[in-house]
Scaffold this active site. Structure first.
Site, PDB file in Angstrom:
ATOM      1  N   GLU A  78       5.567   3.450   6.632  1.00 14.64           N
ATOM      2  CA  GLU A  78       5.598   3.009   7.914  1.00 14.64           C
ATOM      3  C   GLU A  78       5.416   1.381   7.643  1.00 14.64           C
ATOM      4  OE1 GLU A  78       4.472   6.115   7.599  1.00 14.64           O
ATOM      5  OE2 GLU A  78       5.547   6.634   8.998  1.00 14.64           O
ATOM      6  N   PHE A 140      -2.810  17.323  18.014  1.00 15.05           N
ATOM      7  CA  PHE A 140      -2.267  17.095  16.310  1.00 15.05           C
ATOM      8  C   PHE A 140      -2.085  15.733  16.121  1.00 15.05           C
ATOM      9  CE2 PHE A 140       0.888  17.689  13.216  1.00 15.05           C
ATOM     10  CZ  PHE A 140       0.567  17.595  11.837  1.00 15.05           C
ATOM     11  N   GLN A 141      -1.766  15.203  14.817  1.00 18.67           N
ATOM     12  CA  GLN A 141      -1.148  13.589  15.649  1.00 18.67           C
ATOM     13  C   GLN A 141      -1.168  13.289  16.149  1.00 18.67           C
ATOM     14  OE1 GLN A 141       2.435  14.603  13.468  1.00 18.67           O
ATOM     15  NE2 GLN A 141       1.342  14.190  11.266  1.00 18.67           N
ATOM     16  N   LYS A 190       6.127  12.635  23.411  1.00 15.27           N
ATOM     17  CA  LYS A 190       7.230  14.174  23.775  1.00 15.27           C
ATOM     18  C   LYS A 190       8.478  13.879  24.722  1.00 15.27           C
ATOM     19  CE  LYS A 190       8.826  17.049  20.329  1.00 15.27           C
ATOM     20  NZ  LYS A 190       8.411  18.303  18.857  1.00 15.27           N
ATOM     21  N   MET A 497      -5.241 -15.251  -6.561  1.00 19.98           N
ATOM     22  CA  MET A 497      -6.461 -16.017  -5.958  1.00 19.98           C
ATOM     23  C   MET A 497      -7.269 -15.565  -5.894  1.00 19.98           C
ATOM     24  SD  MET A 497      -6.143 -18.764  -4.106  1.00 19.98           S
ATOM     25  CE  MET A 497      -4.031 -19.665  -3.072  1.00 19.98           C
TER      26      MET A 497
HETATM   27  C1  LIG Z   1      -3.607  -6.541   2.370  1.00 20.63           C
HETATM   28  C2  LIG Z   1      -4.630  -7.408   1.385  1.00 20.63           C
HETATM   29  N1  LIG Z   1      -5.795  -7.033   0.770  1.00 20.63           N
HETATM   30  C3  LIG Z   1      -6.366  -8.217  -0.072  1.00 20.63           C
HETATM   31  C4  LIG Z   1      -6.190  -9.595  -0.138  1.00 20.63           C
HETATM   32  C5  LIG Z   1      -7.133 -10.629   0.218  1.00 20.63           C
HETATM   33  N2  LIG Z   1      -6.679 -11.276  -1.481  1.00 20.63           N
HETATM   34  C6  LIG Z   1      -5.984 -12.352  -0.550  1.00 20.63           C
HETATM   35  S1  LIG Z   1      -4.833 -12.953  -2.469  1.00 20.63           S
HETATM   36  C7  LIG Z   1      -5.621 -12.393  -3.338  1.00 20.63           C
HETATM   37  C8  LIG Z   1      -4.923 -11.514  -4.282  1.00 20.63           C
HETATM   38  C9  LIG Z   1      -3.121 -11.654  -4.715  1.00 20.63           C
HETATM   39  O1  LIG Z   1      -2.945 -11.562  -5.638  1.00 20.63           O
HETATM   40  P1  LIG Z   1      -1.678 -11.329  -5.988  1.00 20.63           P
HETATM   41  O2  LIG Z   1      -0.156 -10.741  -5.261  1.00 20.63           O
HETATM   42  O3  LIG Z   1      -1.558 -10.456  -7.839  1.00 20.63           O
HETATM   43  O4  LIG Z   1      -1.560 -12.756  -6.053  1.00 20.63           O
HETATM   44  P2  LIG Z   1      -1.456 -13.736  -7.242  1.00 20.63           P
HETATM   45  O5  LIG Z   1      -2.895 -14.479  -6.838  1.00 20.63           O
HETATM   46  O6  LIG Z   1      -2.286 -13.838  -8.602  1.00 20.63           O
HETATM   47  O7  LIG Z   1      -0.610 -15.041  -7.116  1.00 20.63           O
HETATM   48  C10 LIG Z   1      -5.736 -10.357  -2.320  1.00 20.63           C
HETATM   49  C11 LIG Z   1      -7.038  -9.618  -2.888  1.00 20.63           C
HETATM   50  C12 LIG Z   1      -5.331  -9.826   1.280  1.00 20.63           C
HETATM   51  N3  LIG Z   1      -4.682 -11.115   1.098  1.00 20.63           N
HETATM   52  N4  LIG Z   1      -4.355  -9.053   1.818  1.00 20.63           N
END
Ligand SMILES: Cc1ncc(C[n+]2csc(CCOP(=O)(O)OP(=O)(O)O)c2C)c(N)n1
Length: 585
Positions: A78, A140-141, A190, A497
């Protein structure tokens, strides 16, 4: 059985007649079930495509959708449905629609709804709810969907009676798409979908408290014009509101007349063509030095459809310290929310820019424009070349080889910032990215949604390996529905990042940011797409061309320099001019 039912003739109808009926004969809803009315209301709203996933409490609705002319897209999760609706909405300007069952179906939508909310995206989410007499019984749900989604939606409602269903759906579309847009949830018990209408339902909207302001106040517009005309060093700071309001051409006219330098937020990339000498590109934490210096030096900052996000302002006390601030925004709640402004103008950006234009004097400010040009020349986004593929170079190649005309989505992280910095934006609704919430996993489903809304256009998800992994299952959706999205994974084998912050602020202690991937091209093949990999800098262009030529969904993995960093960078708590230029200078 299934074959026999599918053989029935499908009613081919694109949109339903309005309530009065196209023929002028008033349509009767008596005898329809709630589920059939639901379907009629979606047709009335002009819904072309519906993203979602079935379940017990939405069974009657799915039954009514069985022969629908609306295109139904079965997603693999979803969250994917919500992001697809979002990508569809951002790329087309129309309302994106998704549907999920009660309980876990609805809770799986939450990240997608919050993502759309933070970036003001018009999405209608329709959720099933347990039968009305069981609500509150831990049935449920059962989940309190309206309670859970209240803080992350523009509006939500619980429908328990068939009589209220049609009006609620109408209201949802209206609220989602007017004023400052945003997601709206209609949670439907529902039994309301199973009941039959015994009298004509009241379909007229009943929203006495909802009156979004659209026309800006002329006195405020005049005050803004005066301040701009007197300014010696003005800067336009443009946010996503300009794209939402379809006001890019009005912005263009203003810039042509007043010769104002323009910086755009992540949400507004493409609001002005970046080849324009007055375009300063993105501002903020990873913005261009020219944009950040211009904001810090300007004496008049005109914010249009932007909300002074902390990633934009840096240290708030020293943001645009010399500037008088004008804030044009449709949402009165965002005026002086984080930065106190001198002249607020509440209303639709297009309307206000149009009325501002004749009041703007074509004042020439050669000294200021020379300073801007100097910054742009001295500090372009740049990176050094190495033995390994540089992620920035991949983004530049994608820009060049798609003539800067693709629709591009991203995940969240370094790759998102490099995409914003290096693609070369030419027009609005080109970059589809999660700015406010920063949702990893957004890129692929958003690309699929954008592709549904833009058949025939090139749609590319420039993703990180971490972000891609989060929603990779939706590749199956792209394959099933023949949506030829292209994915370029900038694979640095890190959650890049976060790793960059650990490198810069935590003494290179890479705690939990190594991110080994499975063989992604093989995974793509297993899911029915084409998988490719490129490892050599000299082969990047060929690989991208090959990807663009290949029919159907493709995943191209670019093995990039693992410890490349995004620069410039304004560290948390620093002022915009205190940029770390990294290895650039
Ligand atoms: C759902 C979610 N969980 C955690 C984060 C925290 N976060 C921000 S950037 C990042 C790393 C992203 O890694 P990647 O997708 O490999 O991209 P890169 O920075 O290596 O280009 C994280 C864990 C987030 N923004 N979103």
């Amino acid at each position: 059985m299934v074959m026999a039912r599918k053989a029935k003739t499908t009613v081919k109808r694109r949109t339903a007649p309005p309530a009065g009926g196209a023929s002028g004969v008033r349509k009767s809803y008596i005898g329809m079930t709630g589920a059939q009315l639901f379907h009629e209301m979606l047709l009335e709203a002009g819904v072309e495509v519906l993203f979602g996933f079935p379940g017990g409490s939405v069974l009657p609705i799915f039954d009514a959708l069985y022969q629908t002319p609306i295109r139904f897209v079965l997603t693999r999760h979803e969250q994917g449905a919500a992001h697809m609706a979002d990508g569809y909405a951002r790329s087309t300007g129309r309302v994106g629609v998704c549907i999920a069952t009660s309980g876990p179906g609805a809770t799986n939508l939450v990240t997608g709804l919050a993502t759309a909310f933070m970036d003001s995206v018009p999405v209608v989410a329709l959720t099933g709810q347990v039968v009305s007499n069981l609500i509150g019984n831990d049935a449920f749900q059962e989940a309190d969907t309206t309670g859970i989604t209240r803080p992350i939606t523009k509006h939500n409602m619980l429908v328990k009676r068939v009589e209220d269903l049609g009006r609620s759906i109408r209201e949802a579309f209206h609220i989602a798409s007017t004023g400052r847009p945003g997601p709206v949830v209609v949670d439907i018990a529902k039994d309301a979908t199973m009941a039959t209408l015994e009298a004509e339902p009241k379909l007229e909207m009943d929203l006495p408290g909802y009156k979004p302001v659209t026309a800006g106040h002329m006195r405020q517009i005049k005050a803004a014009a005066e301040m701009i005309n007197e300014s010696r060093k003005p800067v336009l700071y443009v946010g996503g509101g300009v794209i939402i309001a379809e006001a890019s051409e009005d912005l263009r006219a203003l810039v042509d007349k007043g010769k104002f330098p323009v910086t755009t937020t992540l949400m507004a990339m493409g609001a002005i063509d970046e080849t324009d000498p007055l375009a300063l590109q993105m501002l903020g934490m990873h913005g261009s030095a020219a944009a950040n210096y211009a904001v810090q030096e300007c004496d008049c900052l005109v914010a249009v459809g932007a909300r002074f996000d902390d990633r934009v302002t840096g240290r708030i006390e020293t943001f645009a310290p010399q500037a008088k601030i004008i804030h044009i925004d449709i949402d009165p709640a965002s005026i002086s929310k984080t930065v106190v402004v001198d002249v607020p103008v509440v209303g639709d950006a297009k309307d206000i820019l149009r009325r501002l234009l004749p009041l703007i004097k074509p004042v020439r400010r050669p000294g200021w424009l020379k300073q801007i040009a100097g910054w742009k020349k001295q500090f372009p986004f740049s990176y050094s070349l190495g033995e390994r593929i540089k992620p920035q170079a991949v983004v530049e190649s994608i820009g060049r080889l798609t003539a800067h005309d693709a629709i591009v989505t991203t995940g969240v992280g370094q790759h998102q910032m490099w995409t914003a910095q290096y693609y070369g934006w030419r027009r609005p609704r080109q970059l589809i990215t999660s700015g406010g919430l920063g949702t990893m996993g957004f890129g692929l489903p958003a690309a699929i949604g954008a592709q549904f809304g833009n058949p025939g256009r090139t749609v590319i998800d420039i993703d990180g390996d971490g972000s891609f992994a989060m929603t990779v299952g939706e590749l199956v959706t792209a394959v099933q529905y023949h949506q030829p999205v292209k994915v370029v994974v900038l694979d640095n084998h890190y959650l890049g990042m976060v790793r960059q912050w650990q490198e810069m602020f935590y003494n290179r202690r890479y705690s939990a940011t190594e991110h080994p991937c499975p063989d992604l091209p093989k995974l793509a093949e297993a899911l029915g797409a084409t998988g490719m990999r490129v490892t050599e800098p000299g082969e990047v262009d060929d690989a991208i061309n090959q990807m663009l030529k290949t029919e159907g969904p493709v995943v191209l993995v670019a093995e990039v320099e693992p410890e490349e960093n995004v620069f410039p960078m304004v560290a948390s708590g620093k002022s915009l001019h205190e940029m770390d230029m990294g290895r650039l200078v």
